[in-house]
Write an enzyme that holds these catalytic residues in place. Structure first.
Site, PDB file in Angstrom:
ATOM      1  CG  HIS A  72      -2.011  -0.985   1.156  1.00 42.78           C
ATOM      2  ND1 HIS A  72      -3.042  -1.026   2.058  1.00 42.78           N
ATOM      3  CD2 HIS A  72      -2.260  -2.001   0.287  1.00 42.78           C
ATOM      4  CE1 HIS A  72      -3.872  -2.014   1.753  1.00 42.78           C
ATOM      5  NE2 HIS A  72      -3.412  -2.625   0.682  1.00 42.78           N
ATOM      6  CE1 TYR A 201      -5.613   3.677   8.341  1.00 42.62           C
ATOM      7  CE2 TYR A 201      -6.355   3.525  10.610  1.00 42.62           C
ATOM      8  CZ  TYR A 201      -5.489   3.144   9.610  1.00 42.62           C
ATOM      9  OH  TYR A 201      -4.497   2.233   9.875  1.00 42.62           O
ATOM     10  N   PRO A 293      -5.015   0.622  18.505  1.00 40.84           N
ATOM     11  CG  PRO A 293      -6.832  -0.681  17.830  1.00 40.84           C
ATOM     12  CD  PRO A 293      -6.278   0.063  18.998  1.00 40.84           C
ATOM     13  CE  LYS A 297       3.403   4.013  13.541  1.00 37.70           C
ATOM     14  NZ  LYS A 297       3.586   3.503  12.196  1.00 37.70           N
ATOM     15  CE1 TYR A 385      -1.673   3.991   9.275  1.00 36.55           C
ATOM     16  CE2 TYR A 385      -0.442   3.215   7.361  1.00 36.55           C
ATOM     17  CZ  TYR A 385      -1.508   3.081   8.247  1.00 36.55           C
ATOM     18  OH  TYR A 385      -2.380   2.035   8.112  1.00 36.55           O
TER      19      TYR A 385
HETATM   20  C1  PHB Z   1      -6.291  -4.477  10.647  1.00 34.21           C
HETATM   21  O1  PHB Z   1      -6.215  -4.786   9.448  1.00 34.21           O
HETATM   22  O2  PHB Z   1      -6.699  -5.279  11.494  1.00 34.21           O
HETATM   23  C2  PHB Z   1      -5.861  -3.112  11.045  1.00 34.21           C
HETATM   24  C3  PHB Z   1      -5.267  -2.290  10.109  1.00 34.21           C
HETATM   25  C4  PHB Z   1      -4.883  -1.018  10.466  1.00 34.21           C
HETATM   26  C5  PHB Z   1      -5.105  -0.561  11.747  1.00 34.21           C
HETATM   27  C6  PHB Z   1      -5.685  -1.387  12.691  1.00 34.21           C
HETATM   28  C7  PHB Z   1      -6.072  -2.664  12.345  1.00 34.21           C
HETATM   29  O3  PHB Z   1      -4.747   0.719  12.062  1.00 34.21           O
END
Ligand code: PHB
Ligand code: APR
Length: 394
Positions: A72, A201, A293, A297, A385
């Site tokens: 990505h 997000y 989450p 990280k 990020y």
């Molecule tokens: C996930 O794919 O479970 C996931 C991805 C990004 C995040 C948190 C969880 O920031």
């Protein structure tokens, strides 16, 4: 029984440490409370920073990640019905992340350990660590009712947030920093194509949501929910209905729903223990720190702890030098606090906090407006990020 390094916990931290030590010719035994199958049933975030991907390569377990992981170069941030792409590649001079489930990382590490014939005790009961403040630490445990003792030079506490290592340190020797957030994430895994080719997000008035993925045919979605909610209250239909309400029109139209393979609610917490070394015992990964989450990280910070720890132990055994061991805690904590700060900040930027009143909502709105209309603002998000290099600021 004797080994050089006794590793407590066979999550990603313990397994990765075992693999890096094995590559360097250092003997390690892992003691894990759960069965291998149980360890593989846990579903966790799946975004790997470049530093983590490089480390998996160094450990010799990167093949499937390269074959099956999805590269990505950005993600979308949805706010007020507007999609804003955070172009990680452009903003950071070419950095990217790899979307590859943590369960798969664990599976690859387990397989490599098995193939090398390295010793792991699974389903170990009553694991206890002893004498780590002396030159002869020990680990005791039981397997199938038989008591075992493992003598070692060092103990690596890779046993997660609820592990025995941190809990065995005298209270006066540690400082703990903690924030528990007033909501949880309800996650759903389904064999449906992801709604978008990268992550989205979402800061919605109804609460945060995240559209993530495991492959081109498997999706992972999350919803911010009150801490009082129980997973049984959420039927699959209710989940999909609520997710639709938090998406924008194009995503709503593309969303493919299906039965859940897994559904669970996770609390959100920021937590750091200081220090991370106690004589001949070290804490690494979730045993020493937890992040919410939102920035993905957790695994990445665990991986950098493990890199610092394996380098320190290799230096000790090969060069007979203890500088790496002596600076382990300090080195890790600098990087950890950077990750903790970003995860806290991104969490409070993207979630609803009704209990903090309308002023918090206005601050959040102004901050999002600033960030998304400023190149510098977007770069701040992107730089954090994709993660810091291992030797940042050195
Ligand atoms: C996930 O794919 O479970 C996931 C991805 C990004 C995040 C948190 C969880 O920031
Ligand atoms: N004795 C032996 N093993 C134990 C004990 C104990 N007393 N207590 C816990 N364990 C085991 C757990 O069963 C688990 O398998 O330690 C392991 C810790 O693994 P994780 O919780 O996955 O922690 P870690 O390996 O540090 O991985 C960090 O996991 O939670 C995510 O976001 C986090 O991505 C990060 C990653």
């Amino acid at each position: 029984m004797r080994t050089q390094v006794a590793i407590i916990g066979a999550g990603p931290s313990g397994l990765l440490l075992g693999q890096l030590l094995f590559k360097a010719g250092i003997d390690a035994v892992i003691v894990e409370r759960q069965s291998a199958q149980h360890v593989l049933s846990r579903i966790r975030a799946g975004i790997l920073e470049q530093v983590t991907a490089d480390l998996l390569d160094e450990a010799g377990v990167g093949r499937r990640m390269h074959e099956e992981g999805l590269v990505h170069t950005g993600f979308d941030l949805l706010w007020h019905d507007q999609r804003n792409r955070i172009d990680l590649g452009r903003l950071t001079g070419g950095s990217k992340v790899i979307c590859y489930g943590q369960t798969e990382v664990t599976r690859d590490l387990m397989q490599a350990r098995g193939a090398a014939g390295l010793k792991t005790f699974y389903s170990a009961a009553n694991v206890a660590v002893h004498d780590f403040d002396t030159a002869q630490p020990r680990v005791s445990f039981e397997v199938d009712g038989v008591a075992q003792t493992l003598e070692c030079d060092f103990i690596a506490g890779c046993d997660g947030f609820h592990g025995v290592c941190r809990a065995s340190v005298p209270r006066a020797a540690v400082r703990e920093f903690e924030r528990v957030y007033p909501f949880g994430w309800l996650g759903l895994l389904s064999d449906t194509p992801p709604v978008h080719h990268e992550l989205i997000y979402i800061n919605s008035r109804r609460g945060f949501a995240l559209c993530s993925q495991r492959s081109l045919t498997r999706s992972r979605y999350y919803l911010q929910v009150p801490l009082s909610d129980k997973v049984e209250q959420w039927s699959d239909e209710a989940f999909w209905d609520e997710l639709r309400l938090r998406l924008d029109e194009p995503a709503r139209e593309r969303l493919v729903t299906g039965p859940s393979l897994e559904k669970s609610i996770a609390p959100l917490r920021s937590f750091v223990t200081e220090p991370l070394r106690f004589g001949r015992m070290f804490l690494a990964g979730d045993a020493g720190h937890i992040v919410p989450p939102t920035g993905a990280k957790g695994l990445n910070l665990a991986a950098s702890d493990v890199k610092y720890l394996s380098s320190a132990l290799i230096e000790y055994y090969v060069e007979h030098a203890s500088a790496g061991i002596d600076t382990y805690s300090e080195r890790c904590l600098r990087r950890i606090w950077r990750g903790e700060r970003f995860s806290w900040w991104f969490t409070q930027l993207m979630h609803q906090f009704p209990e903090q009143g309308e002023i918090h909502a206005r601050f959040q709105q102004a901050e999002l407006e600033y960030l998304l209309h400023s190149e510098a603002g977007q770069r701040t998000i992107a730089e954090n990020y994709v993660g810091l290099p291992l030797d940042f600021g050195a």
